[in-house]
Design a protein around this motif. Structure first.
Motif, PDB file in Angstrom:
ATOM      1  N   VAL A 193       1.062  -1.317   0.279  1.00  0.00           N
ATOM      2  CA  VAL A 193       0.001  -0.028   0.040  1.00  0.00           C
ATOM      3  C   VAL A 193       1.141   1.702  -0.102  1.00  0.00           C
ATOM      4  O   VAL A 193       1.783   1.473   0.405  1.00  0.00           O
ATOM      5  N   VAL A 194       0.577   2.309  -0.631  1.00  0.00           N
ATOM      6  CA  VAL A 194       0.832   3.448  -0.700  1.00  0.00           C
ATOM      7  C   VAL A 194      -0.263   4.759  -0.521  1.00  0.00           C
ATOM      8  O   VAL A 194      -0.755   4.390  -1.437  1.00  0.00           O
ATOM      9  N   VAL A 195      -0.007   5.641   0.177  1.00  0.00           N
ATOM     10  CA  VAL A 195      -0.674   6.603   0.345  1.00  0.00           C
ATOM     11  C   VAL A 195      -0.070   7.992   0.264  1.00  0.00           C
ATOM     12  O   VAL A 195       1.545   8.442   0.281  1.00  0.00           O
ATOM     13  N   LEU A 196      -1.000   8.980  -0.986  1.00  0.00           N
ATOM     14  CA  LEU A 196      -0.743   9.702  -1.274  1.00  0.00           C
ATOM     15  C   LEU A 196      -1.590  11.167  -0.570  1.00  0.00           C
ATOM     16  O   LEU A 196      -2.396  11.167  -0.529  1.00  0.00           O
ATOM     17  N   GLU A 197      -0.134  11.709   0.037  1.00  0.00           N
ATOM     18  CA  GLU A 197      -0.926  13.036   0.111  1.00  0.00           C
ATOM     19  C   GLU A 197      -0.161  14.060  -0.433  1.00  0.00           C
ATOM     20  O   GLU A 197       0.510  14.297  -0.523  1.00  0.00           O
ATOM     21  N   GLY A 198      -1.366  14.645  -0.641  1.00  0.00           N
ATOM     22  CA  GLY A 198      -1.329  16.335  -2.082  1.00  0.00           C
ATOM     23  C   GLY A 198       0.041  17.593  -1.394  1.00  0.00           C
ATOM     24  O   GLY A 198       0.303  18.231  -2.057  1.00  0.00           O
ATOM     25  N   THR A 199      -0.155  17.384  -0.138  1.00  0.00           N
ATOM     26  CA  THR A 199       0.229  18.783   0.163  1.00  0.00           C
ATOM     27  C   THR A 199       1.170  18.161   1.305  1.00  0.00           C
ATOM     28  O   THR A 199       1.398  16.917   0.716  1.00  0.00           O
ATOM     29  N   PRO A 200       1.914  19.057   1.650  1.00  0.00           N
ATOM     30  CA  PRO A 200       3.429  18.573   2.294  1.00  0.00           C
ATOM     31  C   PRO A 200       3.210  18.039   3.890  1.00  0.00           C
ATOM     32  O   PRO A 200       4.349  17.184   4.453  1.00  0.00           O
ATOM     33  N   HIS A 201       2.155  17.693   4.305  1.00  0.00           N
ATOM     34  CA  HIS A 201       1.628  17.522   5.796  1.00  0.00           C
ATOM     35  C   HIS A 201       0.916  16.152   5.569  1.00  0.00           C
ATOM     36  O   HIS A 201      -0.023  16.389   4.962  1.00  0.00           O
ATOM     37  N   ILE A 202       1.058  14.967   6.181  1.00  0.00           N
ATOM     38  CA  ILE A 202       0.050  13.757   6.476  1.00  0.00           C
ATOM     39  C   ILE A 202      -1.124  14.286   7.973  1.00  0.00           C
ATOM     40  O   ILE A 202      -0.658  15.468   8.854  1.00  0.00           O
ATOM     41  N   GLY A 203      -2.062  14.321   7.658  1.00  0.00           N
ATOM     42  CA  GLY A 203      -2.828  14.152   9.427  1.00  0.00           C
ATOM     43  C   GLY A 203      -4.305  14.704   8.684  1.00  0.00           C
ATOM     44  O   GLY A 203      -5.051  14.851   9.357  1.00  0.00           O
TER      45      GLY A 203
END
Length: 530
Positions: free
Chosen positions: A30-40
């Motif tokens: 699994v890979v999680v892709l986040e468009g911003t510099p921060h997760i959460g």
């Protein structure tokens, strides 16, 4: 350049991270892709007011999190998550200086409510006794995919049909009706009504009593706990667990489209030109309109679904202000000083006027405030003897916000605080204002400052969330799953939309039965959307 994984999760909000954890537990790549510099997403913390003052940027108190089956399963305490509590859960401070105080100590809550009307304490005790008989089955029933067959069956086994039907009625009652018929005084009535306004439901709106009662009973049982060290600790624990078990997270990885072929989600494309193929599933922790209209596109969706999206309703816009204070808030009623959460600005009639203004598109002149005194729960949020404080209020939606209007409303918020705590303004050493545009800029899922992924109104719940459908994470595109608060059961930090999406993806690929599951979902979608 193209790579391949079993599953792509779009968005690293808490729902996306919960989904990814469950898939990794099942052995998926699994890979999680986040468009911003921060997760959460909306579960983050940072120093935005002054050095040494930690603020939770959106969510801050978590009454559902400790009881959520999805969160409990992950054992996040093993990854550094530790909970703490304020001495009192909640105080609703009225204009005359009286305060209704909710405490995890049932006797203390009852005594506070009795001070408004003798007997209201016993009435609250009665509600709480009833709650304790249903909570172990009710919470799973609320947080699992619709229909919740197993949990509902257990409810009916432990309780009579008559009691269960009346419990269901309570969930759709307006708060004003429920409060007036249940309690004799303003304290309990305003406590429930204020709690309902943690959603976008007015005291006279259907289902507001259900939300107010639910949050009140959760507060009585488990309080409104906060993570030691800030909301970010929830995100950090989810990420730590995921990475330790082989999952991957990429930030600054903006997904621009879901690749669909022959009615099946095949992967995603990113703003940097990359493509990532998904062997088994794409899970989207993004709002439903964003997923369907932007990432998938009309050409891959049934016309009926697109027509239904035209009736999708956001929850109210939000304005949040964080402060760094040189000392604790000087409340006119000292009982309020011990509460983690404080409601300010209105009795039940005032809450109705406030909600009506928003419905009619007017900026409320007298805003209702939901206030967080973070140091009451977690003294380390700011230097000793000081206070890290925040407040938010709701606004109507606008196509464009004038910065001067945002600034003026922030001043109204401070006026309310100054009225209830004379000298408040003299303690401010730093301030950070986030209106609807700023909230959306930092987190694209908070569209115009809507923090719950869509209205809590009954017309957009269960199998009607986000549009008429299955009440499940499955979408009309095979192997594409909605994992955000736009899906059932909606907003709140309980991880249920992410967990439900992960379990739907796992069911789709279960040996032998997975094909039958996929065929059933496709047949149901054809029946609903044509």
């Amino acid at each position: 350049m193209e790579s391949m994984v079993d599953a792509v999760v779009v968005g690293a909000g808490h729902n996306g991270l919960v989904a990814a954890n469950l898939l990794v537990d099942a052995g998926w790549d699994v890979v999680v892709l986040e468009g911003t510099p921060h997760i959460g997403g909306a579960v983050r913390s940072a120093e935005v007011t002054a050095p040494g003052y930690l603020s939770d940027l959106c969510s801050a108190f978590y009454p559902l999190t400790p009881l959520s089956p999805a969160i409990r399963h992950l054992a996040l305490g093993d990854h550094g998550l530790e909970w703490t509590h304020a001495p009192a859960v909640l105080a609703h401070l009225l204009e005359d200086g009286r305060a209704a105080v909710l405490s995890r100590d049932l006797d203390a809550t009852a005594a506070s409510l009795d001070s408004f009307a003798k007997g209201d304490g016993d009435r609250w005790r009665s509600l709480y006794r009833e709650w304790l008989t249903v909570v172990d089955d009710l919470i799973p029933a609320m947080l699992t995919p619709f229909p919740p067959v197993r949990a509902a069956a257990r409810l009916l086994t432990r309780n009579s049909v008559a009691d269960t039907v009346r419990l269901a009625r309570r969930f759709v009652l307006p708060t004003r009706l429920f409060g007036d018929r249940t309690f004799g005084g303003d304290g309990a009535r305003v406590l429930i009504a204020g709690l309902a306004l943690h959603t976008d439901l007015s005291p006279d709106g259907s289902a507001s009593a259900g939300y107010g009662w639910l949050l009140g009973m959760l507060g009585q049982q488990v309080g409104f706990p906060v993570p030691v060290g800030g909301a970010q600790k929830i995100t950090d624990a989810l990420a730590s667990r995921l990475l330790a078990n082989g999952g991957a997270i990429e930030t600054n990885a903006l997904v621009t489209s879901v690749v669909v072929g022959n009615g099946t989600a095949l992967g995603v494309r990113l703003a940097d030109g990359r493509a990532i193929r998904a062997r088994r599933a794409v899970l989207a922790d993004v709002p439903a309109p964003t997923l369907y209209r932007t990432l998938v596109g009309a050409g891959h969706l049934p016309e009926r679904l697109l027509d239904d999206l035209d009736l999708f309703q956001w929850d109210d816009a939000t304005l949040k202000v964080d402060w760094a204070l040189s000392a604790p808030v000087p409340w006119i009623n000292p009982d309020v000083a011990t509460a983690g959460t404080v409601h300010l600005g209105a009795d039940v009639d005032g809450l109705t006027r406030y909600s009506t203004d928003i419905t009619l598109g007017r900026t409320p002149h007298d805003p209702f405030l939901l206030v967080g005194q973070m140091n009451t729960s977690d003294p380390g949020r700011s230097p000793a003897g000081t206070e890290s404080l925040w407040a938010y209020t709701h606004l109507p939606h606008r196509d464009r916000w004038d910065p001067a209007e945002i600034a003026a409303h922030a001043e109204r918020i401070e006026d309310v605080l100054e009225r209830h705590a004379p000298g408040f303004r003299s303690l401010v050493v730093g301030r950070y204002v986030a209106g609807p545009p700023q909230l959306e800029e930092k987190n694209l899922s908070l569209v115009d400052g809507a923090i719950n992924g869509g209205t809590a109104g009954v017309h957009q719940q269960l199998f009607l969330r986000p549009v008429p459908g299955l009440g499940r994470a499955d979408t009309p595109v095979d192997r594409l799953y909605l994992a955000s608060a736009s899906a059932h059961p909606g907003g709140g930090v309980h991880g249920a939309p992410g967990a439900n999406a992960a379990r739907a993806a796992l069911a789709r690929h279960r040996p032998v039965l997975g094909g039958a599951y996929g065929s059933l979902v496709r047949s149901l979608n054809r029946a609903i959307y044509g």
